[in-house]
Design a protein around this motif. Structure first.
Motif, PDB file in Angstrom:
ATOM      1  N   PRO A  12       0.831  -1.207   0.000  1.00 19.53           N
ATOM      2  CA  PRO A  12       0.000   0.000   0.000  1.00 19.53           C
ATOM      3  C   PRO A  12       0.867   1.260   0.000  1.00 19.53           C
ATOM      4  O   PRO A  12       1.913   1.319   0.645  1.00 19.53           O
ATOM      5  N   THR A  13       0.403   2.258  -0.706  1.00 21.87           N
ATOM      6  CA  THR A  13       1.152   3.503  -0.829  1.00 21.87           C
ATOM      7  C   THR A  13       0.944   4.397   0.386  1.00 21.87           C
ATOM      8  O   THR A  13      -0.197   4.617   0.825  1.00 21.87           O
ATOM      9  N   HIS A  14       2.044   4.898   0.924  1.00 16.27           N
ATOM     10  CA  HIS A  14       1.998   5.858   2.028  1.00 16.27           C
ATOM     11  C   HIS A  14       2.792   7.099   1.616  1.00 16.27           C
ATOM     12  O   HIS A  14       3.946   6.994   1.208  1.00 16.27           O
ATOM     13  N   ARG A  15       2.182   8.245   1.754  1.00 14.14           N
ATOM     14  CA  ARG A  15       2.876   9.489   1.412  1.00 14.14           C
ATOM     15  C   ARG A  15       3.486  10.059   2.688  1.00 14.14           C
ATOM     16  O   ARG A  15       2.961  10.968   3.316  1.00 14.14           O
ATOM     17  N   THR A  16       4.634   9.498   3.030  1.00 14.55           N
ATOM     18  CA  THR A  16       5.300   9.815   4.302  1.00 14.55           C
ATOM     19  C   THR A  16       6.186  11.051   4.223  1.00 14.55           C
ATOM     20  O   THR A  16       6.650  11.538   5.250  1.00 14.55           O
ATOM     21  N   GLY A  17       6.467  11.541   3.029  1.00 16.15           N
ATOM     22  CA  GLY A  17       7.423  12.636   2.862  1.00 16.15           C
ATOM     23  C   GLY A  17       7.019  13.883   3.636  1.00 16.15           C
ATOM     24  O   GLY A  17       5.894  14.376   3.524  1.00 16.15           O
ATOM     25  N   ALA A  18       7.969  14.412   4.419  1.00  8.47           N
ATOM     26  CA  ALA A  18       7.711  15.608   5.223  1.00  8.47           C
ATOM     27  C   ALA A  18       9.016  16.336   5.466  1.00  8.47           C
ATOM     28  O   ALA A  18      10.109  15.759   5.352  1.00  8.47           O
ATOM     29  N   ALA A  19       8.901  17.604   5.800  1.00  3.49           N
ATOM     30  CA  ALA A  19      10.068  18.444   6.095  1.00  3.49           C
ATOM     31  C   ALA A  19       9.665  19.466   7.149  1.00  3.49           C
ATOM     32  O   ALA A  19       8.467  19.698   7.383  1.00  3.49           O
ATOM     33  N   PRO A  20      10.631  20.114   7.795  1.00  5.61           N
ATOM     34  CA  PRO A  20      10.300  21.178   8.763  1.00  5.61           C
ATOM     35  C   PRO A  20       9.595  22.349   8.085  1.00  5.61           C
ATOM     36  O   PRO A  20       9.772  22.598   6.888  1.00  5.61           O
ATOM     37  N   GLN A  21       8.843  23.098   8.855  1.00  3.22           N
ATOM     38  CA  GLN A  21       8.079  24.215   8.307  1.00  3.22           C
ATOM     39  C   GLN A  21       8.990  25.254   7.659  1.00  3.22           C
ATOM     40  O   GLN A  21       8.633  25.858   6.644  1.00  3.22           O
TER      41      GLN A  21
END
Length: 452
Positions: A117-126
């Motif tokens: 299953p696809t998870h869009r985990t990509g994140a970065a600091p504000q």
């Protein structure tokens, strides 16, 4: 003669206008999409039509999901594959597979691709998001050179118009401010013989990723620095290499120094750009193969094919936690540790310019829209034959939050050997993100550390 000069003047004006259109930053109206339908780094927030790619809702930023020691946490460990692709059912899924993936399925007996299953985990600091949004209307690219007026880090072209802009996004993407990677490289010959070619401690600092308030003590013309210290094999243990990575890889020199422990000597290193072979992988990769591609872009014409859906390596956390003896197989990486997901990726094709020289005349790169990390790259030789394929299942650290482009698997289809680079699959290996001083990336530091 008057008409001739009149035509010439019109041509010059037209060329000027076209040049400005080609290299101008996006309009404020278009940049406003980064606060609505697009993420701050330019990905489409919405999922796809059939729901197999979910919407992006901020990525995975759960501070409770921390790494065990220095390795990334196991994520979604209870999930089972939705699809298993083999040579037998390849045709059913071929439209969402890269050329390299299809070649492996067709020509490597027992190879399989398991789709999760696809998870869009990509994140970065504000602050990285804020800088990326600001860049959209300010930063330009002309003659392979990015403007730096007003640039303070983040993704320079969150709404890219050209393939080269997409490559600059990959080069400047969020990869943490500092990292210390303890990793190994394994080389597997065509006969299936496995060899540990190197173990290293790799320190990297990228000052443009520093948070607000942290002083940048690097030279302003540097993208950052790397320090590589060899720990194995025994004959190279203690050798060190420092690279000062310029922010303009074409017009500025890349300076590197090597400390040879056996000779107790400091030497200026040769060129570490373009297609100079990387000694850590027995020549299987070149220096510009790092992270899928790195360094100067001037020898290629870069075509932005567009955003497409592909099955790509993703969430390499299971691979990072595996033992080397379970992971490194005789012909390929154990598929049980490779997680593949359906993602939208930016597809960029690079073709060698007329008159330019490079051992890789054609590349096709697949770049994650959520993080601007290269997930896989296919390379062709001068005869137009598929030559190599790289898979880069990124590691996810939710507590930072961060997506990091390690490790890297590269297959040579013509010689039938392969390598696993920057693997944290050793008993004491992993990554931490403690702050590092800029003085580490100098020849003076190499000399002092060598004497000790």
């Amino acid at each position: 003669m008057k008409n001739k000069y009149k035509v010439s003047a019109i041509s010059i004006c037209l060329a000027t206008v076209l040049s400005q259109q080609t290299f101008a930053a996006v309009s404020p109206e278009e940049a406003a999409k980064l606060n609505s339908e697009l993420t701050p780094v330019g990905a489409i927030k919405a999922g796809n039509a059939d729901g197999t790619i979910p919407a992006w809702t901020g990525g995975l930023t759960d501070a409770a999901k921390k790494s065990d020691g220095k390795r990334p946490p196991q994520l979604f460990a209870s999930e089972k594959p939705l699809i298993t692709i083999t040579a037998g059912n390849l045709d059913k899924y071929a439209d969402k597979l890269t050329d390299g993936a299809k070649y492996l399925l067709k020509n490597y007996q027992g190879y399989k691709i398991e789709i999760y299953p696809t998870h869009r985990t990509g994140a970065a600091p504000q602050y990285i998001y804020d800088r990326s949004i600001s860049n959209a209307t300010k930063i330009t690219l002309q003659d392979h050179k990015m403007s730096f007026d007003g640039f303070a880090g983040g993704v320079p072209f969150p709404i890219p118009k050209t393939g080269e802009e997409a490559m600059f996004n990959m080069n400047w993407n969020w990869r943490g401010a500092d990292s210390t990677l303890e990793a190994s490289t394994w080389f597997v010959s065509s006969s299936g013989k496995r060899a540990l070619t190197s173990s290293n401690v790799i320190n990297i600092s990228t000052p443009y990723n520093y948070p607000p308030g942290r002083e940048n003590k690097f030279d302003k013309n540097l993208w950052g620095g790397s320090l590589i210290t060899a720990t194995a094999p025994a004959y190279s243990a203690g050798e060190k290499q420092v690279v000062n990575i310029p922010r303009d890889a074409i017009n500025m020199q890349t300076n590197a120094w090597v400390y040879l422990a056996g000779q107790r000597r400091l030497r200026k290193a040769p060129n570490v750009q373009y297609d100079v072979p990387n000694n850590f992988t027995s020549g299987l990769t070149n220096f510009d193969d790092s992270w899928g591609f790195s360094g100067a872009t001037d020898r290629y014409d870069w075509k932005l094919i567009g955003r497409q859906e592909f099955y790509v390596p993703y969430l390499g956390n299971s691979l990072a936690n595996a033992k080397a003896e379970d992971l490194v197989g005789e012909k390929f990486i154990n598929p049980e540790f490779m997680r593949w997901e359906l993602h939208r990726v930016w597809v960029v094709e690079a073709n060698l310019k007329a008159g330019a020289r490079h051992v890789v005349p054609k590349r096709r790169l697949y770049i994650d829209e959520d993080t601007w990390t290269i997930l896989t790259t296919d390379l062709w030789d001068a005869k137009g034959q598929l030559w190599k394929s790289m898979q880069i299942p990124p590691l996810t650290y939710p507590e930072i939050p961060l997506t990091l482009s390690v490790p890297l698997v590269i297959y040579n289809f013509q010689s039938r050997d392969y390598a696993l680079m920057s693997s944290t699959s050793g008993s004491n290996e992993g990554i931490n993100f403690a702050e590092l001083p800029a003085t580490m990336y100098t020849p003076q530091y190499l000399e002092r550390s060598g004497v000790r």
